[in-house]
Design a protein around this motif. Structure first.
Motif, PDB file in Angstrom:
ATOM      1  N   LEU A 192       0.748  -1.104  -0.162  1.00 16.69           N
ATOM      2  CA  LEU A 192       0.036   0.148  -0.053  1.00 16.69           C
ATOM      3  C   LEU A 192       1.001   1.275  -0.100  1.00 16.69           C
ATOM      4  O   LEU A 192       1.551   1.477   0.908  1.00 16.69           O
ATOM      5  N   SER A 193       0.787   1.877  -1.144  1.00 20.58           N
ATOM      6  CA  SER A 193       1.888   3.100  -1.216  1.00 20.58           C
ATOM      7  C   SER A 193       0.868   4.435  -0.774  1.00 20.58           C
ATOM      8  O   SER A 193       1.512   5.316  -0.170  1.00 20.58           O
ATOM      9  N   GLN A 194      -0.582   4.264  -0.696  1.00 23.96           N
ATOM     10  CA  GLN A 194      -1.320   5.547  -0.551  1.00 23.96           C
ATOM     11  C   GLN A 194      -1.753   5.164   1.076  1.00 23.96           C
ATOM     12  O   GLN A 194      -2.415   4.302   1.378  1.00 23.96           O
ATOM     13  N   TRP A 239       9.487  -7.846   0.696  1.00 23.21           N
ATOM     14  CA  TRP A 239       9.016  -7.796  -0.686  1.00 23.21           C
ATOM     15  C   TRP A 239       8.088  -6.816  -0.883  1.00 23.21           C
ATOM     16  O   TRP A 239       7.680  -6.174  -2.053  1.00 23.21           O
ATOM     17  N   CYS A 240       7.619  -5.890   0.054  1.00 26.47           N
ATOM     18  CA  CYS A 240       6.650  -4.607  -0.059  1.00 26.47           C
ATOM     19  C   CYS A 240       7.370  -3.509  -0.364  1.00 26.47           C
ATOM     20  O   CYS A 240       8.168  -2.934   0.298  1.00 26.47           O
ATOM     21  N   THR A 241       7.143  -3.048  -1.619  1.00 23.96           N
ATOM     22  CA  THR A 241       7.787  -1.941  -2.142  1.00 23.96           C
ATOM     23  C   THR A 241       7.740  -0.630  -1.352  1.00 23.96           C
ATOM     24  O   THR A 241       8.615   0.419  -1.015  1.00 23.96           O
ATOM     25  N   ALA A 242       6.341  -0.443  -1.022  1.00 21.00           N
ATOM     26  CA  ALA A 242       6.073   0.735   0.171  1.00 21.00           C
ATOM     27  C   ALA A 242       6.822   0.571   1.336  1.00 21.00           C
ATOM     28  O   ALA A 242       7.505   1.610   2.054  1.00 21.00           O
ATOM     29  N   CYS A 243       7.145  -0.538   1.758  1.00 22.60           N
ATOM     30  CA  CYS A 243       7.676  -0.915   3.163  1.00 22.60           C
ATOM     31  C   CYS A 243       9.270  -0.573   2.644  1.00 22.60           C
ATOM     32  O   CYS A 243      10.029   0.026   3.736  1.00 22.60           O
ATOM     33  N   GLN A 244       9.693  -0.709   1.849  1.00 19.13           N
ATOM     34  CA  GLN A 244      11.282  -0.650   1.377  1.00 19.13           C
ATOM     35  C   GLN A 244      11.346   0.813   1.270  1.00 19.13           C
ATOM     36  O   GLN A 244      12.502   1.341   1.814  1.00 19.13           O
ATOM     37  N   ALA A 245      10.426   1.809   0.918  1.00 19.18           N
ATOM     38  CA  ALA A 245      10.409   3.316   1.208  1.00 19.18           C
ATOM     39  C   ALA A 245      10.324   3.725   2.633  1.00 19.18           C
ATOM     40  O   ALA A 245      11.084   4.677   2.942  1.00 19.18           O
ATOM     41  N   GLU A 246       9.497   3.258   3.223  1.00 19.07           N
ATOM     42  CA  GLU A 246       9.026   3.744   4.714  1.00 19.07           C
ATOM     43  C   GLU A 246      10.058   3.254   5.793  1.00 19.07           C
ATOM     44  O   GLU A 246      10.370   3.982   6.742  1.00 19.07           O
ATOM     45  N   THR A 247      10.413   1.884   5.712  1.00 13.82           N
ATOM     46  CA  THR A 247      11.197   1.481   6.879  1.00 13.82           C
ATOM     47  C   THR A 247      12.477   2.245   7.233  1.00 13.82           C
ATOM     48  O   THR A 247      12.755   2.568   8.307  1.00 13.82           O
ATOM     49  N   PRO A 248      13.305   2.985   6.367  1.00 13.11           N
ATOM     50  CA  PRO A 248      14.542   3.469   6.860  1.00 13.11           C
ATOM     51  C   PRO A 248      14.230   4.717   7.626  1.00 13.11           C
ATOM     52  O   PRO A 248      14.964   5.055   8.622  1.00 13.11           O
ATOM     53  N   PRO A 255       2.613  -1.172   4.188  1.00 15.39           N
ATOM     54  CA  PRO A 255       2.739  -1.492   5.486  1.00 15.39           C
ATOM     55  C   PRO A 255       1.444  -1.027   6.152  1.00 15.39           C
ATOM     56  O   PRO A 255       0.772  -0.255   5.725  1.00 15.39           O
ATOM     57  N   THR A 256       1.237  -1.474   7.498  1.00 17.60           N
ATOM     58  CA  THR A 256       0.177  -1.055   8.399  1.00 17.60           C
ATOM     59  C   THR A 256       0.794  -0.742   9.796  1.00 17.60           C
ATOM     60  O   THR A 256       1.719  -1.615  10.215  1.00 17.60           O
ATOM     61  N   THR A 257       0.601   0.498  10.234  1.00 21.67           N
ATOM     62  CA  THR A 257       1.123   1.030  11.603  1.00 21.67           C
ATOM     63  C   THR A 257       0.136   1.115  12.551  1.00 21.67           C
ATOM     64  O   THR A 257      -0.864   1.966  12.222  1.00 21.67           O
ATOM     65  N   VAL A 258       0.334   0.524  13.658  1.00 19.13           N
ATOM     66  CA  VAL A 258      -0.860   0.801  14.799  1.00 19.13           C
ATOM     67  C   VAL A 258      -0.079   1.457  15.909  1.00 19.13           C
ATOM     68  O   VAL A 258       1.090   1.086  16.182  1.00 19.13           O
ATOM     69  N   PHE A 259      -0.809   2.481  16.413  1.00 18.22           N
ATOM     70  CA  PHE A 259      -0.137   3.315  17.509  1.00 18.22           C
ATOM     71  C   PHE A 259      -1.117   3.031  18.853  1.00 18.22           C
ATOM     72  O   PHE A 259      -2.245   3.168  18.740  1.00 18.22           O
ATOM     73  N   VAL A 260      -0.007   2.749  19.794  1.00 17.97           N
ATOM     74  CA  VAL A 260      -0.832   2.016  20.988  1.00 17.97           C
ATOM     75  C   VAL A 260      -0.185   3.218  22.244  1.00 17.97           C
ATOM     76  O   VAL A 260       0.937   3.185  22.463  1.00 17.97           O
ATOM     77  N   GLY A 297      -0.666   1.980   4.880  1.00 20.87           N
ATOM     78  CA  GLY A 297      -0.004   2.778   3.610  1.00 20.87           C
ATOM     79  C   GLY A 297       1.290   3.286   4.299  1.00 20.87           C
ATOM     80  O   GLY A 297       1.500   3.412   5.463  1.00 20.87           O
ATOM     81  N   GLN A 298       2.040   3.577   3.164  1.00 19.73           N
ATOM     82  CA  GLN A 298       3.353   4.364   3.463  1.00 19.73           C
ATOM     83  C   GLN A 298       3.330   5.726   3.996  1.00 19.73           C
ATOM     84  O   GLN A 298       2.862   6.644   3.579  1.00 19.73           O
ATOM     85  N   MET A 299       3.562   5.764   5.066  1.00 17.13           N
ATOM     86  CA  MET A 299       3.718   6.975   5.930  1.00 17.13           C
ATOM     87  C   MET A 299       4.810   8.105   5.480  1.00 17.13           C
ATOM     88  O   MET A 299       5.970   7.553   5.208  1.00 17.13           O
ATOM     89  N   SER A 300       4.696   9.464   5.747  1.00 19.05           N
ATOM     90  CA  SER A 300       5.716  10.414   5.650  1.00 19.05           C
ATOM     91  C   SER A 300       6.157  10.317   7.102  1.00 19.05           C
ATOM     92  O   SER A 300       5.429  10.142   8.026  1.00 19.05           O
ATOM     93  N   LYS A 301       7.186  11.280   7.263  1.00 27.18           N
ATOM     94  CA  LYS A 301       7.847  11.350   8.541  1.00 27.18           C
ATOM     95  C   LYS A 301       6.745  12.287   9.160  1.00 27.18           C
ATOM     96  O   LYS A 301       6.580  11.955  10.539  1.00 27.18           O
ATOM     97  N   SER A 302       6.309  13.191   8.749  1.00 19.24           N
ATOM     98  CA  SER A 302       5.288  14.143   9.559  1.00 19.24           C
ATOM     99  C   SER A 302       4.118  13.339  10.154  1.00 19.24           C
ATOM    100  O   SER A 302       3.541  13.628  11.136  1.00 19.24           O
ATOM    101  N   VAL A 303       3.554  12.355   9.200  1.00 21.84           N
ATOM    102  CA  VAL A 303       2.429  11.527   9.771  1.00 21.84           C
ATOM    103  C   VAL A 303       2.753  10.769  10.873  1.00 21.84           C
ATOM    104  O   VAL A 303       1.906  10.753  11.767  1.00 21.84           O
TER     105      VAL A 303
END
Length: 207
Positions: free
Chosen positions: A56-58, A108-117, A175-180, A192-198
């Motif tokens: 998920l890129s969006q 293998w997730c392209t959006a994860c490859q961009a987000e993880t760093p 990616p999917t991110t859960v905030f606890v 989806g792929q988050m920006s740093k601000s998000v």
């Protein structure tokens, strides 16, 4: 009529066994074909379930049914040596009392490859103020996941999963991110792929 009866009996005697043999062969073929089909269907269903999570890129940051509820618990084997307990498994319940960011990803997730760093960099900058937990989802080879973690300098705990959490966390993609929150309740879910601000916005909600 009596003269022809023996002929009819001979005809039945002559062709009867052939019919039975033919029916038996047909039955065997049908049973074997069904067994092959059932095995193929089982493999296809398994493959579909594993491959159902795409990249998920969006960003989709809508209100999730998980928000306001206790984070679904689990116990999964770790991929890194940074997690606790020493038994080699990790659970969200271990982090209660501290804000927690749970990130579902895959090599293998392209959006994860961009987000993880970016995610790894922010986590390092926060130190012990906020805990992070990575969940490697549906990677076929552990070596690929480990290489991905090393390449992106991920130093927070990472566990491995193969679709067992897909229903619990309502995953539709990576990616999917859960905030606890420190209370253990889910505050927000970003798909989806988050920006740093998000990312920083949601961290401010749980910090």
């Amino acid at each position: 009529m009596a003269v022809h009866e023996p002929l009819d009996r001979r005809r039945i005697s002559r062709f009867g066994p052939r019919v039975w043999i033919f029916l038996l062969l047909v039955s065997v073929i049908v049973v074997v074909a069904y067994a092959v089909y059932a095995a193929s269907l089982s493999d296809t269903t398994s493959t579909t379930a594993s491959a159902s999570l795409g990249s998920l890129s969006q960003v989709q940051s809508g209100k999730s049914p998980l928000v306001g509820k206790p984070v679904p618990n689990f116990s999964l084997p770790e991929l890194t040596q940074n997690a606790k307990p020493s038994s080699g498994s990790v659970s969200p319940s271990e982090f209660v009392g501290h804000p927690l960011v749970i990130n579902f990803f895959a090599s293998w997730c392209t959006a994860c490859q961009a987000e993880t760093p970016m995610l790894a960099s922010v986590a390092q900058g926060l130190g012990h103020k906020v805990d992070f937990l990575g969940i490697d989802e549906n990677d076929t080879e552990t070596t690929k996941a480990l290489a991905f973690i090393a390449k992106n300098h991920v130093d927070y705990p990472v566990v491995t999963d193969h679709a067992s959490l897909q229903g619990k966390y309502l995953l539709i993609g990576l990616p999917t991110t859960v905030f606890v929150a420190s209370s253990g309740k889910v505050v927000g879910v970003v798909q989806g792929q988050m920006s740093k601000s998000v990312l920083e916005h949601w961290i401010s909600r749980i910090d």
